[in-house]
Design a protein around this motif. Structure first.
Motif, mmCIF file in Angstrom:
data_model
loop_
_atom_site.group_PDB
_atom_site.id
_atom_site.type_symbol
_atom_site.label_atom_id
_atom_site.label_comp_id
_atom_site.label_asym_id
_atom_site.label_seq_id
_atom_site.Cartn_x
_atom_site.Cartn_y
_atom_site.Cartn_z
ATOM 1 N N GLY A 42 -15.798 4.511 3.810
ATOM 2 C CA GLY A 42 -16.877 3.456 3.514
ATOM 3 C C GLY A 42 -17.979 3.865 2.692
ATOM 4 N N LEU A 43 -17.873 4.801 1.750
ATOM 5 C CA LEU A 43 -18.659 5.317 0.763
ATOM 6 C C LEU A 43 -17.919 5.443 -0.626
ATOM 7 N N ARG A 44 -18.548 5.207 -1.699
ATOM 8 C CA ARG A 44 -18.114 5.339 -3.133
ATOM 9 C C ARG A 44 -18.988 5.926 -3.961
ATOM 10 N N ARG A 45 -18.674 7.007 -4.286
ATOM 11 C CA ARG A 45 -19.685 8.010 -5.226
ATOM 12 C C ARG A 45 -21.032 8.167 -4.635
ATOM 13 N N GLY A 46 -20.965 8.127 -3.241
ATOM 14 C CA GLY A 46 -22.371 8.611 -2.583
ATOM 15 C C GLY A 46 -23.192 7.160 -2.264
ATOM 16 N N VAL A 47 -22.558 5.790 -2.543
ATOM 17 C CA VAL A 47 -22.863 4.649 -2.060
ATOM 18 C C VAL A 47 -22.340 3.953 -0.951
ATOM 19 N N VAL A 48 -22.776 3.484 0.056
ATOM 20 C CA VAL A 48 -22.164 2.808 1.047
ATOM 21 C C VAL A 48 -21.859 1.331 0.545
ATOM 22 N N VAL A 49 -20.336 1.372 0.926
ATOM 23 C CA VAL A 49 -19.541 0.197 0.385
ATOM 24 C C VAL A 49 -18.990 -0.553 1.589
ATOM 25 N N ASP A 50 -18.895 0.032 2.573
ATOM 26 C CA ASP A 50 -18.389 -0.426 3.987
ATOM 27 C C ASP A 50 -19.181 0.185 5.118
ATOM 28 N N MET A 51 -20.003 -0.649 5.516
ATOM 29 C CA MET A 51 -21.250 -0.165 6.348
ATOM 30 C C MET A 51 -20.340 0.476 7.913
ATOM 31 N N THR A 54 -18.910 3.672 7.485
ATOM 32 C CA THR A 54 -19.765 4.658 7.165
ATOM 33 C C THR A 54 -20.144 5.218 8.588
ATOM 34 N N VAL A 55 -20.716 4.180 9.502
ATOM 35 C CA VAL A 55 -21.355 4.331 10.453
ATOM 36 C C VAL A 55 -20.471 5.083 11.500
ATOM 37 N N LYS A 56 -19.335 4.625 11.436
ATOM 38 C CA LYS A 56 -18.452 5.362 12.151
ATOM 39 C C LYS A 56 -18.172 6.892 12.051
ATOM 40 N N SER A 57 -18.061 7.249 10.691
ATOM 41 C CA SER A 57 -17.916 8.636 10.188
ATOM 42 C C SER A 57 -19.036 9.385 10.650
ATOM 43 N N ILE A 58 -20.357 8.870 10.397
ATOM 44 C CA ILE A 58 -21.531 9.503 10.651
ATOM 45 C C ILE A 58 -21.599 9.917 12.191
ATOM 46 N N GLN A 59 -21.350 8.642 12.947
ATOM 47 C CA GLN A 59 -21.376 8.733 14.252
ATOM 48 C C GLN A 59 -20.544 9.853 15.053
ATOM 49 N N GLN A 60 -19.324 9.883 14.675
ATOM 50 C CA GLN A 60 -18.340 10.773 15.212
ATOM 51 C C GLN A 60 -18.739 12.131 14.906
ATOM 52 N N ALA A 61 -19.161 12.528 13.417
ATOM 53 C CA ALA A 61 -19.612 13.827 13.117
ATOM 54 C C ALA A 61 -20.703 14.280 13.784
ATOM 55 N N VAL A 62 -21.733 13.470 14.018
ATOM 56 C CA VAL A 62 -22.801 13.704 14.963
ATOM 57 C C VAL A 62 -22.458 14.018 16.446
ATOM 58 N N LYS A 63 -21.609 13.356 16.893
ATOM 59 C CA LYS A 63 -21.329 13.314 18.183
ATOM 60 C C LYS A 63 -20.708 14.839 18.610
ATOM 61 N N ASP A 64 -19.767 15.087 17.510
ATOM 62 C CA ASP A 64 -19.039 16.483 17.629
ATOM 63 C C ASP A 64 -20.184 17.453 17.729
ATOM 64 N N ALA A 65 -21.064 17.439 16.512
ATOM 65 C CA ALA A 65 -22.004 18.478 16.545
ATOM 66 C C ALA A 65 -22.819 18.605 17.812
#
Ligand SMILES: Nc1ncnc2c1ncn2[C@@H]1O[C@H](COP(=O)(O)OP(=O)(O)OP(=O)(O)O)[C@@H](O)[C@H]1O
Ligand SMILES: [Mg+2]
Length: 407
Positions: A42-51, A54-65
């Motif tokens: 959901g990101l291109r060159r550091g910019v959110v292009v698919d919210m 992006t949300v899912k990637s962050i949520q899952q990484a944070v949930k695992d941590a």
């Protein structure tokens, strides 16, 4: 968060999202106690292009941590990067406030405010104002003027700005993950906390982080950041070149690069052969490893030539006695150090994550240097919050107020 001694950081890279949780003991030693990693979608060159993605990637990484560390994560320090980042050096001058001419924190705040008062376009927001050095009356080169006396206080500061739209989308993504931002940190500045020593900062050094779609660089000298830049090329460009050059898939090209890639043809034995799978014929092909290196070398050279251009712009070339330090997955190419030394004519070394008491072995790689730096940044800086909310929430409110005024 469960306690003030526990902090979390998220590096939203162009190829991966990594969340890291650390704990600081009473002696100030930091231990990594959990992490999570997901591919960045959901990101291109550091910019959110698919919210949503992006949300899912962050949520899952944070949930695992959170799960690994056994803590609840509700606040994070997050990195920001991308071509929308701009940085300038600016100066400010004020008259010292107190009648007895002693310089206080209020004077420092005021002079930094003056340095900040440069013309910034309405679509940009300041994310960092970093003092480089202060002058008190005629004395310059001062690192900390508080407690000194004088009538005139001047500062040279490095100012980093981001596009409001991009920053707002980053904030929205965090909000959707129910996370509050303690800090939004320019990635290359966060990174420096994990890989540079005091000597590096004083002697002068370049940090180059070669990521997936971006390479972030920063130049430090005399203990402070002098120049920051984002180069819109990274390891993915190298992979694409291999895929085109060898007429293979991007997935195959990535595997070839990681297992056999080299950034310098002259270090590879021309007799050394490698096998590649051909998507068209299913018949494996033999190829000289030297040919693979000859595809990779020009792209890495291009990235390094953009670094050389930035060094010229910063006008600090001969002051960088510590040379350059490399990080990021894109730097893991054999031969990149001699190539960079040739092109930059300075010593180059691979980064090493330091300033941690414990890091799990699987995280002890330059691929994870940024997220470690962001975590240290979180421990070393007071959260920027006002009226109980994050910095970008205010930014968002300001933006929304501005938009509602227009329509
Ligand atoms: N062993 C390796 N050899 C060469 N390249 C590698 C290796 N491992 C990873 N890479 C490359 O590193 C790149 C990703 O780097 P990294 O994980 O630092 O990126 P990121 O932090 O997600 O992106 P960015 O910093 O641009 O936002 C990819 O292009 C990948 O192909
Ligand atoms: Mg990165």
């Amino acid at each position: 968060m469960a306690s003030e001694n526990i902090k979390a950081a998220v590096d939203i890279g162009t190829s991966k999202v990594v969340a890291l949780v650390g704990e600081m003991d009473d002696d100030g030693k930091v231990y990594v106690i959990g992490h999570g990693e997901r591919p960045a979608e959901g990101l291109r060159r550091g910019v959110v292009v698919d919210m949503e993605k992006t949300v899912k990637s962050i949520q899952q990484a944070v949930k695992d941590a959170a799960l690994v560390s056994g803590t609840e994560i509700d606040r994070v320090t997050v990195g920001i990067a991308g071509e929308h980042i701009r940085s300038i050096n600016s100066n400010g001058v004020v008259a010292v406030g107190r009648a007895d001419s002693e310089i206080t924190q209020a004077d420092v705040d005021k002079v930094l405010g003056a340095a900040k008062a440069v013309a910034i376009p309405v679509d940009r927001e300041i994310i960092h104002v970093i003092p480089q050095e202060f002058s008190v009356d005629d004395q310059d080169g001062i690192k900390d003027p508080i407690g000194m006396t004088g009538v005139r206080l001047e500062v040279e500061a490095h100012i980093v700005t981001a596009s409001i739209t991009t920053a707002r989308n980053l904030y929205r993504a965090l909000e959707r993950c129910r996370l509050e931002a303690d800090h939004i940190v320019l990635e290359s500045l966060g990174l420096s906390e994990a890989i540079l020593s005091e000597d590096d900062l004083d002697n002068g050094i370049i940090v180059l982080d070669i990521g997936g779609e971006l390479s972030n660089m920063s130049i430090f000298h005399d203990g402070a950041v002098r120049h920051t830049a984002v180069i819109p090329l990274g390891g993915r460009a190298v992979t694409n070149d291999i895929a085109i050059g060898l007429r293979t898939t991007v997935e195959q090209a990535e595997l070839l690069k990681i297992s056999n890639g080299a950034a310098l043809g002259s270090i590879v034995d021309p007799e050394e052969m490698i096998t590649i799978q051909s998507p068209a014929s299913h018949e494996p092909r033999e190829l000289s490893r030297h040919v693979l290196a000859s595809i990779i070398e020009p792209r890495v050279e291009e990235i390094l030539s953009l670094v050389v251009r930035e060094i010229r712009k910063a006008n600090v070339g001969d002051m960088l006695t510590s040379g350059m330090v490399l990080t990021g997955g894109g730097a893991l190419l054999e031969g990149i150090i001699p190539l960079a030394e040739q092109m930059l004519d300075m010593p180059v070394r691979m980064g090493q994550i330091t300033n941690f008491e414990h890091i799990p072995d699987e995280l002890n790689s330059v691929r994870y240097a940024t997220v470690h730096g962001l975590l240290l940044y979180a421990f070393h800086h007071e959260p920027v919050r006002s009226s109980g909310s994050g910095f970008l929430r205010n930014l968002l409110l300001k933006c929304e107020r501005w938009i509602s005024k227009q329509f």
